[in-house]
Each structure stands twice: as C-alpha cells, then as structure tokens.
Scaffold this motif. Structure first.
Motif, PDB file in Angstrom:
ATOM      1  N   LEU A 134       0.830  -1.207   0.000  1.00 54.79           N
ATOM      2  CA  LEU A 134       0.000   0.000   0.000  1.00 54.79           C
ATOM      3  C   LEU A 134       0.865   1.258   0.000  1.00 54.79           C
ATOM      4  O   LEU A 134       0.521   2.260  -0.635  1.00 54.79           O
ATOM      5  CB  LEU A 134      -0.945  -0.002   1.208  1.00 54.79           C
ATOM      6  CG  LEU A 134      -2.153  -0.933   1.106  1.00 54.79           C
ATOM      7  CD1 LEU A 134      -2.921  -0.952   2.419  1.00 54.79           C
ATOM      8  CD2 LEU A 134      -3.070  -0.509  -0.046  1.00 54.79           C
ATOM      9  N   HIS A 205      -7.003   3.107  -3.919  1.00 58.47           N
ATOM     10  CA  HIS A 205      -7.810   1.980  -4.403  1.00 58.47           C
ATOM     11  C   HIS A 205      -9.279   2.292  -4.183  1.00 58.47           C
ATOM     12  O   HIS A 205     -10.102   2.116  -5.078  1.00 58.47           O
ATOM     13  CB  HIS A 205      -7.394   0.696  -3.662  1.00 58.47           C
ATOM     14  CG  HIS A 205      -8.114  -0.529  -4.113  1.00 58.47           C
ATOM     15  ND1 HIS A 205      -9.457  -0.737  -3.880  1.00 58.47           N
ATOM     16  CD2 HIS A 205      -7.679  -1.638  -4.788  1.00 58.47           C
ATOM     17  CE1 HIS A 205      -9.821  -1.909  -4.382  1.00 58.47           C
ATOM     18  NE2 HIS A 205      -8.758  -2.477  -4.939  1.00 58.47           N
ATOM     19  N   CYS A 208     -10.568  -1.085  -0.530  1.00 61.89           N
ATOM     20  CA  CYS A 208      -9.496  -2.033  -0.244  1.00 61.89           C
ATOM     21  C   CYS A 208      -9.864  -2.955   0.921  1.00 61.89           C
ATOM     22  O   CYS A 208      -9.289  -2.880   2.012  1.00 61.89           O
ATOM     23  CB  CYS A 208      -8.206  -1.264   0.048  1.00 61.89           C
ATOM     24  SG  CYS A 208      -6.729  -2.295   0.047  1.00 61.89           S
ATOM     25  N   HIS A 209     -10.816  -3.835   0.674  1.00 63.19           N
ATOM     26  CA  HIS A 209     -11.177  -4.846   1.675  1.00 63.19           C
ATOM     27  C   HIS A 209     -10.679  -6.208   1.199  1.00 63.19           C
ATOM     28  O   HIS A 209     -10.175  -6.353   0.076  1.00 63.19           O
ATOM     29  CB  HIS A 209     -12.691  -4.854   1.931  1.00 63.19           C
ATOM     30  CG  HIS A 209     -13.518  -5.109   0.696  1.00 63.19           C
ATOM     31  ND1 HIS A 209     -13.640  -6.359   0.137  1.00 63.19           N
ATOM     32  CD2 HIS A 209     -14.261  -4.268  -0.067  1.00 63.19           C
ATOM     33  CE1 HIS A 209     -14.425  -6.299  -0.919  1.00 63.19           C
ATOM     34  NE2 HIS A 209     -14.804  -5.038  -1.086  1.00 63.19           N
ATOM     35  N   ASN A 212     -11.207  -7.751  -2.261  1.00 62.33           N
ATOM     36  CA  ASN A 212     -10.518  -7.201  -3.425  1.00 62.33           C
ATOM     37  C   ASN A 212      -9.009  -7.407  -3.368  1.00 62.33           C
ATOM     38  O   ASN A 212      -8.259  -6.734  -4.064  1.00 62.33           O
ATOM     39  CB  ASN A 212     -10.827  -5.703  -3.564  1.00 62.33           C
ATOM     40  CG  ASN A 212     -12.221  -5.460  -4.113  1.00 62.33           C
ATOM     41  OD1 ASN A 212     -12.762  -6.284  -4.846  1.00 62.33           O
ATOM     42  ND2 ASN A 212     -12.818  -4.334  -3.748  1.00 62.33           N
ATOM     43  N   ILE A 213      -8.598  -8.351  -2.523  1.00 62.13           N
ATOM     44  CA  ILE A 213      -7.185  -8.721  -2.427  1.00 62.13           C
ATOM     45  C   ILE A 213      -7.083 -10.234  -2.583  1.00 62.13           C
ATOM     46  O   ILE A 213      -7.693 -10.989  -1.819  1.00 62.13           O
ATOM     47  CB  ILE A 213      -6.571  -8.290  -1.081  1.00 62.13           C
ATOM     48  CG1 ILE A 213      -6.734  -6.787  -0.857  1.00 62.13           C
ATOM     49  CG2 ILE A 213      -5.099  -8.682  -1.021  1.00 62.13           C
ATOM     50  CD1 ILE A 213      -6.336  -6.333   0.533  1.00 62.13           C
ATOM     51  N   PHE A 222      -3.963  -6.955  -5.977  1.00 60.15           N
ATOM     52  CA  PHE A 222      -5.066  -6.027  -5.754  1.00 60.15           C
ATOM     53  C   PHE A 222      -5.929  -5.973  -7.012  1.00 60.15           C
ATOM     54  O   PHE A 222      -5.418  -5.758  -8.117  1.00 60.15           O
ATOM     55  CB  PHE A 222      -4.536  -4.628  -5.412  1.00 60.15           C
ATOM     56  CG  PHE A 222      -3.780  -4.563  -4.117  1.00 60.15           C
ATOM     57  CD1 PHE A 222      -4.425  -4.223  -2.933  1.00 60.15           C
ATOM     58  CD2 PHE A 222      -2.426  -4.850  -4.074  1.00 60.15           C
ATOM     59  CE1 PHE A 222      -3.736  -4.165  -1.725  1.00 60.15           C
ATOM     60  CE2 PHE A 222      -1.724  -4.796  -2.874  1.00 60.15           C
ATOM     61  CZ  PHE A 222      -2.380  -4.456  -1.703  1.00 60.15           C
ATOM     62  N   LEU A 225     -10.358  -1.792  -9.046  1.00 59.88           N
ATOM     63  CA  LEU A 225     -10.197  -0.386  -8.654  1.00 59.88           C
ATOM     64  C   LEU A 225     -11.366   0.469  -9.142  1.00 59.88           C
ATOM     65  O   LEU A 225     -11.235   1.673  -9.332  1.00 59.88           O
ATOM     66  CB  LEU A 225      -8.876   0.177  -9.194  1.00 59.88           C
ATOM     67  CG  LEU A 225      -7.654  -0.041  -8.289  1.00 59.88           C
ATOM     68  CD1 LEU A 225      -7.202  -1.490  -8.328  1.00 59.88           C
ATOM     69  CD2 LEU A 225      -6.501   0.874  -8.666  1.00 59.88           C
ATOM     70  N   SER A 228     -11.960   3.577  -7.252  1.00 53.96           N
ATOM     71  CA  SER A 228     -10.806   4.442  -7.046  1.00 53.96           C
ATOM     72  C   SER A 228     -11.190   5.911  -7.209  1.00 53.96           C
ATOM     73  O   SER A 228     -11.942   6.265  -8.126  1.00 53.96           O
ATOM     74  CB  SER A 228      -9.703   4.082  -8.052  1.00 53.96           C
ATOM     75  OG  SER A 228      -8.556   4.875  -7.850  1.00 53.96           O
ATOM     76  N   ASP A 236      -7.528   3.435   2.399  1.00 49.89           N
ATOM     77  CA  ASP A 236      -7.099   2.109   1.974  1.00 49.89           C
ATOM     78  C   ASP A 236      -6.542   1.269   3.118  1.00 49.89           C
ATOM     79  O   ASP A 236      -6.088   0.144   2.892  1.00 49.89           O
ATOM     80  CB  ASP A 236      -6.026   2.229   0.882  1.00 49.89           C
ATOM     81  CG  ASP A 236      -6.621   2.518  -0.490  1.00 49.89           C
ATOM     82  OD1 ASP A 236      -7.850   2.435  -0.646  1.00 49.89           O
ATOM     83  OD2 ASP A 236      -5.841   2.853  -1.406  1.00 49.89           O
TER      84      ASP A 236
END
Length: 334
Positions: A134, A205, A208-209, A212-213, A222, A225, A228, A236
């Motif tokens: 990040l 992003h 960003c939870h 989504n990773i 990642f 987006l 975003s 994030d």
C-alpha cells in the motif's frame, strides 16, 4: 458526471445475454470455448470467460451511466502506472490498442484471471506485507491527481447519501428518527474531519477490503479499482482493521511499519478512521437505494427497504455515534 442516480432503467443489464457476452469478448480477437461463469459483482457485471487453448479471461461490463468514458480511462491509467512500478495490481488487458471498448450500449474491459484467496488478516506478517505494498501504491497515487473522478468527502459520501435516502428510500415510520440521528452524526463527522486538519487527498484503491485482495505465494494481488478516487490515504488502510481497540492498534502498527518503508503516513489521518467507517455505512444504504431498480439487487438484498432494515440501521448508527465520541485508534511510537 460522476455516479448515476437514475431510477429510469428497470434492468440496465438486460441486453447481456450469453450470446452478447461471448460476442463482445470475441470482438477483441479472442475465441471463447463457450464457458461463462458469473462472478460476485453487483455494481457492474463481471464474468469469467473460457478461451480456447489458453487461460480464461475476466470480462467486465460497466454499469451504464455510472462513469463517463474518461473517468474509466483515468482509473485504467492509474492501474498501468502501478503495473509499470511492478506492483501486483490486476490492470485491464490492452486489446486492439485499447483497454476500454464499447460493445452495444456497454463499456467493457478484459482482465487476466488471477488465482488466490482472501488474506488472513490475523497474521501480522501479512499485514506488514500489505502495508509495504500500500505504501508503494500510494507513492504512485500521490504523484498525480484525478481530474475527472470524484473525491471521498463527508459531503459526497455522507450528506449527499442522507439526502437521497430521505427523499427516495425511508418508510414514513422511521423517517424522523433516522433523519434526526443521521444529521447529528454528520455534524460530528464534519467536526472531526475539520479537527484532523488539512488532509491530502491522493489517488487510492478506494475499496481495499479482503474481497478485493487475492493472496497467493505470500503476496497480494489487488483487484477491482472501480471505486478508485481521491481520498485520504487512510481510506485504503482502515478496512484492514478489525476486533477490539488493542487488536486494531497492533494491526495498524504492522501495516504502518511496512507502509512507511515506501511512503510517509500522516498520523493525523487516524482521526478519520471512525468517520470513514460511518460514511461507508451511510453510503452503502444510499447505494442500495440508488440501485433498487436493478432486479439483481432485489434478489440479493430482499431485506432492504423494510421498516426492520431501517430500524437496524438506526441501531447500528447509534453504536457508531458512540464510537465517534471515543478517542481514535493511535500509534504510540509515531
């Protein structure tokens, strides 16, 4: 234009028949084997499409009228900047010289399929690794600004959402208690936001939870987006925190330790964590209300809109109101 609030289209994705979807993918010079698997996405329509003699691709059909072409391309350019820095972000594929194409009435993009699972956030080593990535993402994110995409602010996520909810979604039985509580909460959010001082918004992003990773071989990828926008860097970070306050502080220390290897973090932004959590709660309800004309939302969220749903929202917001009045999570050594 930013996000569409239109309620005029009963089913914005009604043209997405199986043949239409496969034809759209094949228009980019790829040859499908006929397999199409719908993936978990409500805002847009996202499918895994089997391709002959090679790996499947992910096809994304953007919700009509949500983003302009330029707003989508801004996000794509950010993704490409990140990939150029060898960051593990799944960027759109470039086919026929472009990352975004129009098929029928839909903007579309294709992505490589990446495998993986949600990261284990109770593993402090994982949090340190996420913090490092990040930090690198935000170092790129702060180098330029979005010119077309919106910013995350108390106005855009909070006040505007409450206005929409009151006008379009609240049953009469709960209108007065919800509006009174929501206005009081936003007054406090505004005060806390000001108290945190002048905040620098960067390209983030945005959503960003853990969903989504994708975690694989001790490293993240990642994805998605789509949300975003310009926002404080802590947007994030806060969604990676969970549990009691002492647990969150320990998690935060690992993330920021990794983050600061590549990018400075303004600790004053920690005062925004509960503000951002509150704004997300309100924005989510408004999002459901704005999308209620879409049959997929009625199917996935049948509980939404009932008096009981809003009564539970009131209870949750009362709890959050109390959280906002507590001291923010902190980093003792910074």
């Amino acid at each position: 234009m930013t996000e569409d609030n239109s309620m005029t289209k009963e089913n914005p994705f009604e043209a997405l028949t199986p043949d239409f979807i496969l034809d759209a993918v094949e228009s980019r010079g790829l040859y499908s084997d006929g397999r199409a698997i719908a993936l978990n996405s409500y805002e847009n329509r996202v499918l895994q499409i089997g391709i002959e003699d090679t790996n499947p691709v992910i096809a994304k059909f953007y919700r009509p009228n949500r983003w302009t072409q330029e707003q989508i391309l801004e996000e794509h350019r950010f993704c490409f900047e990140l990939v150029e820095q060898e960051l593990p972000v799944v960027a759109p594929m470039v086919t026929n010289g472009e990352s975004l194409f129009k098929y029928g009435d839909y903007y579309c993009a294709l992505f490589e399929r990446k495998g993986g699972h949600a990261p284990e956030l109770d593993n402090l080593d994982n949090l340190f690794t996420l913090g490092r990535f990040l930090g690198r993402i935000h170092r790129v994110g702060q180098a330029k600004t979005y010119q077309q995409r919106p910013s995350l602010t108390p106005q855009t996520y909070g006040h505007d959402s409450i206005d929409y909810i009151i006008e379009h979604a609240l049953p009469a039985e709960v209108k007065m208690p919800y509006e009174s509580l929501a206005r009081d909460i936003m007054k406090l959010v505004d005060e806390l936001w000001q108290r945190a001082g002048q905040q620098k918004s960067i390209r983030v992003h945005g959503d960003c939870h853990v969903g989504n990773i994708l975690w694989r071989d001790d490293n993240p990828h990642f994805v998605d987006l789509d949300d975003s926008r310009m926002a404080p860097a802590v947007q994030d970070i806060w969604m990676l925190l969970s549990g009691e306050r002492d647990q969150q502080q320990q998690q935060l220390m690992e993330i920021i330790e990794g983050y600061q290897e590549f990018c400075d973090f303004n600790v004053a932004e920690l005062q925004l964590v509960e503000c951002l959590r509150t704004l997300r709660m309100i924005y989510h309800s408004a999002w459901l209300a704005r999308r209620w004309h879409d049959p997929a939302f009625k199917f996935a969220f049948p509980y939404f809109g009932s008096v009981q749903y809003w009564q539970e929202q009131i209870l949750d917001l009362r709890v959050q109101f109390a959280e906002l009045q507590e001291a923010p999570v902190s980093l003792p050594h910074y």
